[in-house]
Design a protein around this motif. Structure first.
Motif, mmCIF file in Angstrom:
data_model
loop_
_atom_site.group_PDB
_atom_site.id
_atom_site.type_symbol
_atom_site.label_atom_id
_atom_site.label_comp_id
_atom_site.label_asym_id
_atom_site.label_seq_id
_atom_site.Cartn_x
_atom_site.Cartn_y
_atom_site.Cartn_z
ATOM 1 N N THR A 185 29.137 59.340 72.523
ATOM 2 C CA THR A 185 29.535 59.666 73.890
ATOM 3 C C THR A 185 29.378 61.160 74.136
ATOM 4 N N VAL A 186 29.448 61.520 75.427
ATOM 5 C CA VAL A 186 29.349 62.927 75.825
ATOM 6 C C VAL A 186 30.700 63.498 76.222
ATOM 7 N N THR A 187 31.755 62.684 76.175
ATOM 8 C CA THR A 187 33.084 63.171 76.525
ATOM 9 C C THR A 187 34.094 62.472 75.630
ATOM 10 N N SER A 188 35.369 62.524 75.971
ATOM 11 C CA SER A 188 36.389 62.001 75.069
ATOM 12 C C SER A 188 36.383 60.479 75.062
ATOM 13 N N SER A 189 36.810 59.922 73.942
ATOM 14 C CA SER A 189 36.834 58.468 73.794
ATOM 15 C C SER A 189 37.744 57.816 74.824
ATOM 16 N N GLU A 190 38.803 58.509 75.231
ATOM 17 C CA GLU A 190 39.735 57.913 76.197
ATOM 18 C C GLU A 190 39.086 57.738 77.572
ATOM 19 N N GLY B 149 34.210 58.334 68.681
ATOM 20 C CA GLY B 149 34.054 58.101 70.105
ATOM 21 C C GLY B 149 34.222 59.325 70.974
ATOM 22 N N ASN B 150 34.502 60.485 70.377
ATOM 23 C CA ASN B 150 34.624 61.720 71.146
ATOM 24 C C ASN B 150 33.264 62.409 71.266
ATOM 25 N N ALA B 151 33.187 63.396 72.151
ATOM 26 C CA ALA B 151 31.910 64.056 72.431
ATOM 27 C C ALA B 151 31.233 64.491 71.142
ATOM 28 N N VAL B 152 30.082 63.923 70.877
ATOM 29 C CA VAL B 152 29.436 64.122 69.583
ATOM 30 C C VAL B 152 28.962 65.564 69.423
#
Length: 373
Positions: free
Chosen positions: A272-277, A314-317
């Motif tokens: 993802t490009v942002t936070s998992s939430e 799942g957070n911004a890689v």
């Protein structure tokens, strides 16, 4: 950052402050990615406001930058719960800045859930919010009745270079993690979920590396744009997921629901490009899946007959490798200062606002004088 680079950056922000400083010095709270170059921006904000606290986003904190910022201003822990209810938000702001006039600098809509209550019940006044991101822009724009002005820089042309370079950093970090376990993106059909500025950048960069790219977006206009640029376009999410060996989520909202994960192709990687939430409903993943480490910053989710890999939980890689976009980030940061100036005048009506074209041109001209070398 070398000393001469820091001196040039400080001089740039000094010039921006002189041009666009708030009309009066408001009190400020600052949500930010606390990356290595951020102390200069924090110092710039502190020079034109009474900066009461920096609230670093938890997944993007450089320890050296935090130590430097803490010598100037407190760094408080940030979570969605901190501003998730009016009571929690009011308790925090009253403890830090009772009776003062506030400008809230946001990255991701953290203040949105309690904004109406803050404007109505805070002992001082909320002059407004400056929001930096697309998902934050959507959170504020989606409120039924904005109680104060919100200046958004999320869709500014000055942010376009940052968005393109963030796309580069996402592709770089994704490839680095795959290579770390002896794999590569080539030969893996990729699915890009979301064809906004970030998603389109990622799609183009993957295509340039010889990866076959399919795009999925709920917006038919963006699907048409993707098709015109030569990308395959998925008609439904489930079919697209089943054929993808690499999935990059770039919507700034919810990309994959819990029920979507079982449709992933076996062995697919998800980033993802942002936070998992924001991007992933991991809580909705069927509880038959177990998880295990499968390499550095790679988690394998597995159940009978099915498995997939999640990068950086799942957070911004790209934050794994600093998420640097070079000096182009300073264009956006200067526009945030301009947004503070607009709010400090106290004459904006409640609603969504943008920095003027005149101020953007002045920012770009100053930036070119310092960084086009």
């Amino acid at each position: 950052m070398e000393s001469f680079e820091r001196a040039r950056l400080d001089a740039y922000f000094g010039k921006i402050g002189a041009q666009l400083a708030p009309a009066a010095r408001p009190t400020c709270f600052m949500v930010t990615h606390l990356l290595s170059e951020r102390p200069s921006f924090v110092q710039a904000v502190a020079s034109v406001s009474r900066l009461r606290a920096v609230l670093p986003k938890p997944k993007s904190i450089d320890s050296a930058a935090r130590r430097e910022v803490e010598r100037l201003v407190p760094c408080d822990s940030l979570s969605r719960e901190l501003f998730g209810t009016p009571e929690a938000a009011l308790d925090y702001l009253e403890a830090r800045a009772a009776g003062e006039s506030l400008v809230l600098l946001d990255v991701g809509g953290y203040f949105a859930p309690s904004l109406a209550a803050l404007c109505e019940r805070f002992s001082g006044s909320v002059l407004g919010v400056v929001e930096d991101t697309e998902n934050g822009h959507r959170r504020y724009a989606g409120l039924a009745d904005l109680a104060c002005p919100v200046v958004s820089v999320a869709r500014s042309p000055l942010k376009d270079p940052e968005d393109f370079l963030v796309g580069q950093s996402v592709v770089f970090s994704t490839e680095a993690l795959l290579r770390g376990r002896g794999d590569i993106p080539s030969g893996r059909p990729a699915l890009v979920v979301g064809f906004g500025k970030l998603g389109s950048s990622i799609a183009r960069l993957l295509h340039a590396k010889g990866v076959h790219v399919t795009v999925f977006d709920i917006d038919p206009v963006r699907r048409a744009q993707a098709l015109s640029q030569g990308f395959a376009v998925a008609r439904d999410r489930e079919t697209a997921l089943a054929g993808a060996g690499l999935v990059l989520c770039a919507t700034g909202a919810l990309s994959l629901r819990g029920e979507d994960f079982p449709h992933l192709r076996n062995g697919a990687y998800v980033a993802t490009v942002t936070s998992s939430e924001d991007e992933l409903d991991l809580d909705g993943l069927p509880n038959v899946y177990s998880r295990a480490d499968a390499g550095e910053h790679i988690t394998r989710y597995q159940t009978t007959g099915h498995y997939f890999y999640l990068l950086n939980e799942g957070n911004a890689v790209n934050f794994l490798h600093g998420a640097s976009v070079g000096p182009f980030i300073y264009l956006v940061q200067a526009e945030i200062v301009a947004g503070m100036h607009m709010l400090s005048r106290g004459d904006l009506a409640p609603g969504m606002h943008e920095v003027s074209a005149t101020d953007r041109a002045a920012i770009a001209a100053t930036w070119l004088n310092y960084f086009d070398r």
